[in-house]
Scaffold this active site. Structure first.
Site, PDB file in Angstrom:
ATOM      1  N   HIS A 142       0.791  -1.234   0.000  1.00 21.54           N
ATOM      2  CA  HIS A 142       0.000   0.000   0.000  1.00 21.54           C
ATOM      3  C   HIS A 142       0.816   1.274   0.000  1.00 21.54           C
ATOM      4  O   HIS A 142       0.250   2.368  -0.036  1.00 21.54           O
ATOM      5  CB  HIS A 142      -0.928   0.053   1.214  1.00 21.54           C
ATOM      6  CG  HIS A 142      -2.158  -0.778   1.056  1.00 21.54           C
ATOM      7  ND1 HIS A 142      -3.293  -0.300   0.459  1.00 21.54           N
ATOM      8  CD2 HIS A 142      -2.424  -2.052   1.398  1.00 21.54           C
ATOM      9  CE1 HIS A 142      -4.217  -1.246   0.459  1.00 21.54           C
ATOM     10  NE2 HIS A 142      -3.709  -2.323   1.025  1.00 21.54           N
ATOM     11  N   LYS A 170      -9.361  13.999   3.825  1.00 25.29           N
ATOM     12  CA  LYS A 170      -8.492  12.831   3.926  1.00 25.29           C
ATOM     13  C   LYS A 170      -7.664  12.997   5.194  1.00 25.29           C
ATOM     14  O   LYS A 170      -7.659  14.078   5.787  1.00 25.29           O
ATOM     15  CB  LYS A 170      -7.581  12.708   2.695  1.00 25.29           C
ATOM     16  CG  LYS A 170      -6.842  13.996   2.329  1.00 25.29           C
ATOM     17  CD  LYS A 170      -6.105  13.886   0.995  1.00 25.29           C
ATOM     18  CE  LYS A 170      -7.004  13.948  -0.223  1.00 25.29           C
ATOM     19  NZ  LYS A 170      -7.081  12.704  -0.955  1.00 25.29           N
ATOM     20  N   ARG A 171      -6.948  11.950   5.613  1.00 22.89           N
ATOM     21  CA  ARG A 171      -6.077  12.099   6.776  1.00 22.89           C
ATOM     22  C   ARG A 171      -5.100  13.253   6.545  1.00 22.89           C
ATOM     23  O   ARG A 171      -4.725  13.534   5.409  1.00 22.89           O
ATOM     24  CB  ARG A 171      -5.305  10.795   7.033  1.00 22.89           C
ATOM     25  CG  ARG A 171      -6.121   9.703   7.700  1.00 22.89           C
ATOM     26  CD  ARG A 171      -6.692  10.110   9.038  1.00 22.89           C
ATOM     27  NE  ARG A 171      -5.648  10.220  10.044  1.00 22.89           N
ATOM     28  CZ  ARG A 171      -5.319   9.276  10.901  1.00 22.89           C
ATOM     29  NH1 ARG A 171      -5.976   8.130  10.924  1.00 22.89           N
ATOM     30  NH2 ARG A 171      -4.357   9.469  11.783  1.00 22.89           N
ATOM     31  N   LYS A 189       0.090  14.601   1.619  1.00 28.65           N
ATOM     32  CA  LYS A 189      -1.214  14.911   1.028  1.00 28.65           C
ATOM     33  C   LYS A 189      -1.383  16.413   0.773  1.00 28.65           C
ATOM     34  O   LYS A 189      -2.312  16.845   0.109  1.00 28.65           O
ATOM     35  CB  LYS A 189      -2.340  14.371   1.919  1.00 28.65           C
ATOM     36  CG  LYS A 189      -2.397  12.834   1.940  1.00 28.65           C
ATOM     37  CD  LYS A 189      -3.471  12.327   2.885  1.00 28.65           C
ATOM     38  CE  LYS A 189      -3.573  10.807   2.951  1.00 28.65           C
ATOM     39  NZ  LYS A 189      -4.285  10.205   1.798  1.00 28.65           N
ATOM     40  N   THR A 199      -8.577   6.693  -2.724  1.00 26.23           N
ATOM     41  CA  THR A 199      -9.925   6.224  -3.059  1.00 26.23           C
ATOM     42  C   THR A 199     -10.918   7.370  -2.893  1.00 26.23           C
ATOM     43  O   THR A 199     -11.995   7.342  -3.486  1.00 26.23           O
ATOM     44  CB  THR A 199     -10.368   5.049  -2.160  1.00 26.23           C
ATOM     45  OG1 THR A 199     -10.106   5.382  -0.792  1.00 26.23           O
ATOM     46  CG2 THR A 199      -9.620   3.774  -2.528  1.00 26.23           C
ATOM     47  N   LYS A 258     -14.470   8.355  -5.048  1.00 25.16           N
ATOM     48  CA  LYS A 258     -15.796   8.662  -4.488  1.00 25.16           C
ATOM     49  C   LYS A 258     -16.287  10.005  -5.014  1.00 25.16           C
ATOM     50  O   LYS A 258     -17.466  10.162  -5.380  1.00 25.16           O
ATOM     51  CB  LYS A 258     -15.734   8.734  -2.962  1.00 25.16           C
ATOM     52  CG  LYS A 258     -15.298   7.460  -2.268  1.00 25.16           C
ATOM     53  CD  LYS A 258     -15.000   7.750  -0.785  1.00 25.16           C
ATOM     54  CE  LYS A 258     -14.220   6.610  -0.144  1.00 25.16           C
ATOM     55  NZ  LYS A 258     -13.599   7.030   1.148  1.00 25.16           N
TER      56      LYS A 258
HETATM   57  C1  PLP Z   1     -12.295   7.153   1.460  1.00 29.47           C
HETATM   58  C2  PLP Z   1     -11.884   7.555   2.814  1.00 29.47           C
HETATM   59  C3  PLP Z   1     -10.533   7.792   3.088  1.00 29.47           C
HETATM   60  C4  PLP Z   1      -9.461   7.725   2.028  1.00 29.47           C
HETATM   61  O1  PLP Z   1      -9.368   8.966   1.400  1.00 29.47           O
HETATM   62  P1  PLP Z   1      -8.100   9.365   0.496  1.00 29.47           P
HETATM   63  O2  PLP Z   1      -8.496  10.677  -0.071  1.00 29.47           O
HETATM   64  O3  PLP Z   1      -7.962   8.313  -0.556  1.00 29.47           O
HETATM   65  O4  PLP Z   1      -6.935   9.452   1.405  1.00 29.47           O
HETATM   66  C5  PLP Z   1     -10.188   8.174   4.367  1.00 29.47           C
HETATM   67  N1  PLP Z   1     -11.107   8.303   5.345  1.00 29.47           N
HETATM   68  C6  PLP Z   1     -12.411   8.084   5.114  1.00 29.47           C
HETATM   69  C7  PLP Z   1     -13.386   8.263   6.229  1.00 29.47           C
HETATM   70  C8  PLP Z   1     -12.845   7.700   3.849  1.00 29.47           C
HETATM   71  O5  PLP Z   1     -14.153   7.469   3.636  1.00 29.47           O
END
Ligand code: PLP
Length: 806
Positions: free
Chosen positions: A355, A543-544, A549, A651, A655
């Site tokens: 990952h 995101k985190r 990022k 991911t 979305k």
């Molecule tokens: C999808 C999702 C992530 C991953 O987000 P990235 O933008 O790919 O880092 C992290 N936290 C939650 C709650 C999510 O639904």
């Protein structure tokens, strides 16, 4: 399951009476929630048992997805949706006088994960069941999930997430399936009947109790399992010797130490912490999970050479990579197989997903720690290492000078990624670019030895949760336009391409988006007392929080726009609402300072009359799955701006695209494949490529200060961090400033600033032409089918696991 609304209402009233002894008028929303889930569970349990019987009878190969994280979020709506009861239930609740939204939010998010990796595991379970595939999750039932984030004066404060407070409605405790896991002690090799036997003595005994959660397939008969293990002490195994009472306290110590194992999830994302308790958690998961798989296998078979035909094990990153030595141990010490046979079976059963290539995230356990906590496992890893290094020496003489860097054990540490590659039959990356980086750079030498093991499986998301459930109006519009086929075959969304220029369809898409923006605006108004303009561009960065990022890059752009407003109060600007959601690991100081910088910026901008509502900055507290579900349908712009090469896939990008947001992003992770699908005109890309990033890193010729010196805009923005613009002292954000100028900006924020600003100008111009914007938005939705996890899971099933629909 076909039940009518009338039947639902009647069963609800019955269940409410028999469970709570209450009438509908007396029931709280929580009781209504519990009643609905009990009703639903009755239905699910019947199907669950049928699936299990069928899977045992047909003896089909099963896949087990081992993961330290499963970020499930709420299950009530997705279970109702998949069971085909969502609208019946919602209408029924309405008839009974409840507001279903208020009822459903009584379920506490199951937050047993940090971010993308844990959410991926949850999306995979949904797709496995929905595709009728025999695939199950294996994880830990942490008593506390990822911390709750509370904002106090703009700072993140962490509170425990006691998600089990009200009982978890979906789990079933299976005490009858408990197993024992052993830690510590000594290992002796003793000769018995001409054989060398392994004797393990004086170990600590831990009881592993499984709690099973049903995973419901979409409108089919399949219900798979997520087995979550909980650690308990074994009073009977403890010897109370004396009457002095000391033993009682020893017992309490022991009990405390055992229960810690499944107490909490480590709140780190893309970072490695070499803590003993974490190692204990990993071995606990792996040993309990494997024992239960083998005991099921043994009910039907006694020939272990059949194991790879009946079982596939996927490990989600290296966190569960101890499955390799643990399976070796079980086969050799418990089942009396020889090394070569056990190795053949193990390496035909286990598959590994990588990952990340971030160095700070690669797991390396100190030898002493593994040796004392898991003495037998250490012996086995040592032997694997010996044989692996020998095989390089003899079979790949060209790599002899690389043995030290490829070894599983070197410089006092065990390299878990090396163990995972050496001990599995498949190594996959999670997006094309990431897999290429693995093959050609990070794991190049391993790729030379095992080219056939490396493969790509681009991540995906379940379109059932992330489109059908969170964006009902969009889903309805899509079905009205192209029929319902896309639900079972998400690639069918491509049919929308014929509507990209259709004025009335564009108008419908615009209406849906506006409605979603109004809903989010209402939420922000009621929770934060901030009024936002639904005509503004909703620019979303969720995101985190992590350096790579680059939330900081986004902030610098915002501060730049703010400066433009200050310089020219009458400037023409399409209004923007910047929305952030992010948790920072509690010990990650830089990330926490960035959060504070976001909230400080928000305070400044939102309260400055000169800005006149052209800009708003909102930091939404406690980013989690349920909050993501609120934000994503309302997004216009999706921020995917990681330093190229650092984000393995992402991911969140998928979305947002699926909900019609346009991406502003670097050529990183799955952004590359999003661009390949939609074409360069339907995404805003900018910044260094991964090759350019590697080149700078290799040559060491990046000079952040030169960029600071030569870009007036950056200087103005960055100086705000240290010139008392935000605070009376200049200490608060000094670290951020220093990390950019004195530590030479590890993530190339300054380098990419100029092209990011340009890309953002392009965003604004495009938004002014609504027709062009909507066309791009529709194009993104049309191409998002590729990123359904149904596609990802089909690839895993066919190309790695060899499992088949029931
Ligand atoms: C999808 C999702 C992530 C991953 O987000 P990235 O933008 O790919 O880092 C992290 N936290 C939650 C709650 C999510 O639904």
């Amino acid at each position: 399951m076909n039940i009518t609304q009338t039947e639902f209402v009647q069963s609800f009233i019955d269940k409410l009476t028999t469970t709570f002894g209450k009438t509908v008028d007396e029931a709280t929303n929580k009781e209504a929630y519990q009643t609905v889930s009990l009703l639903l569970k009755d239905i699910i349990l019947r199907k669950w048992q049928k699936t299990q019987n069928q899977q045992v009878e047909q003896d089909e190969k099963q896949m087990y997805y081992f993961s330290m994280e499963f970020l499930l979020g709420r299950l009530i709506e997705s279970n109702l949706l998949n069971a085909g009861l969502l609208s019946t239930c919602e209408e029924g609740l309405k008839e009974l006088g409840f507001n279903s939204d208020k009822v459903f939010i009584e379920e506490h998010d199951a937050g047993l994960g940090n971010g993308g990796l844990g959410r991926l595991a949850a999306c995979f379970l949904d797709s496995l069941a929905s595709l009728n595939l025999p695939g199950h999750g294996v994880g830990i039932r942490y008593k506390y999930g990822l911390f709750q984030q509370k904002m106090v004066n703009g700072y993140q404060v962490e509170l425990p997430d006691y998600w089990l407070k009200d009982d978890y409605m979906w789990e079933t405790k299976r005490s009858d399936k408990s197993v024992e896991v052993h830690f510590g002690g000594e290992v002796l090799l003793v000769s018995k009947d001409n054989h060398l036997h392994v004797e393990h003595k004086n170990f600590e005994r831990v009881l592993a109790i499984p709690y099973d959660v049903p995973i419901v397939g979409y409108e089919n008969e399949t219900v798979n399992s997520l087995r979550l293990w909980s650690a308990e002490s074994m009073p009977n195994s403890f010897h109370f010797h004396s009457s002095e009472g000391h033993d009682y306290y020893h017992y309490l110590d022991y009990k405390r130490s055992v229960e810690q194992i499944s107490e909490f999830l480590y709140p780190d994302d893309s970072y490695y912490e070499g803590r003993l308790l974490r190692l204990k958690q990993q071995y606990f998961l792996v040993s309990a999970g494997l024992q239960s798989i083998l005991s099921r296998f043994k009910r039907k078979h006694d020939d272990f050479f059949l194991l790879p035909q009946k079982v596939a094990i996927q490990i989600n990153d290296t966190h569960p990579s101890l499955v390799i030595p643990e399976l070796m141990r079980l086969l050799m010490d418990e089942e009396q197989l020889g090394w070569d046979d056990a190795w053949k079976i193990t390496t035909s059963t286990v598959a590994y997903t990588n990952h990340t290539t971030l160095v700070e995230a690669l797991e390396k356990w100190p030898i002493d720690m593994v040796q004392s906590l898991l003495p037998r496992i250490y012996m086995i890893i040592n032997e694997i290492n010996e044989r692996f290094c020998q095989s390089i020496y003899y079979d790949h003489p060209e790599l002899r000078d690389k043995i030290a860097e490829m070894a599983i054990i070197s410089y006092g540490q065990i390299h878990m990624a090396h163990l995972a590659i050496a001990g599995s039959f498949s190594v996959n990356g999670v997006a094309k670019l990431h897999t290429d980086i693995l093959k050609n750079r990070e794991m190049k030498n391993f790729h030379t030895i095992f080219p056939e093991r490396f493969n790509n499986k681009t991540n995906g998301i379940t379109h059932r949760r992330w489109l059908m459930n969170v964006n009902r109006n969009l889903a309805q519009l899509l079905s009205n336009s192209i029929g319902k086929n896309w639900i079972k075959e998400p690639r069918e969304l491509i049919q929308l391409i014929k509507y990209t220029d259709d004025a009335s369809f564009q108008e419908e898409i615009a209406k849906v988006k506006l409605k979603n923006k109004e809903r989010l605006a209402e939420f922000i108004q009621s929770e934060y007392d901030i009024k936002i303009d639904t005509q503004s561009i909703f620019d979303v960065h969720i995101k985190r929080l992590h350096g790579y990022k680059r939330q900081l890059l986004n902030l610098f752009h915002i501060l730049h726009l703010y400066q433009l407003c200050r310089d020219n109060p009458n400037i023409q600007m399409t209004p923007r609402t910047f929305i952030f959601g992010a948790k920072a690991a509690p010990g990650y100081h830089f990330a926490k300072q960035v959060i504070k910088l976001i909230t400080s910026t928000s305070d400044k901008i939102n309260n400055d009359p000169v800005v006149k509502d052209k800009l708003k900055v909102i930091f939404l507290e406690n980013y989690n799955v349920s909050l993501a579900e609120k934000i994503i349908p309302a997004a216009d712009i999706s921020e995917q701006i990681s330093t190229a090469s650092k984000e393995a896939s992402g991911t969140g990008n998928m979305k947002l695209m699926m909900n019609g947001a346009l991406t502003i992003g670097t050529l990183d992770g799955a952004n590359v494949e999003i661009r390949d699908m939609v074409g360069p005109n339907n995404i805003f890309t900018f910044g260094l490529t991964s090759e350019q990033v590697f080149e700078y890193q290799q040559n060491g010729n990046y000079r952040a200060r030169d960029i600071y010196n030569s870009d007036q805009r950056l200087r103005v923005v960055m100086d705000k961090l240290v010139n008392q613009f935000f605070t009376y002292d200049d200490v608060e954000f000094k670290n951020i400033y220093y990390s950019l100028l004195y530590n030479n900006d590890e993530y190339f924020v300054l380098k990419d600033f100029d092209s990011y600003v340009e890309a953002q100008q392009h965003v604004e111009q495009t938004y002014r032409n609504q027709k062009s914007w909507l066309k791009k938005s529709i194009t993104n939705i049309a191409h998002s089918g590729k990123f359904s996890s149904d596609r990802t899971i089909s690839e895993y099933a066919n190309e790695i696991w060899d499992i088949h629909p029931l």
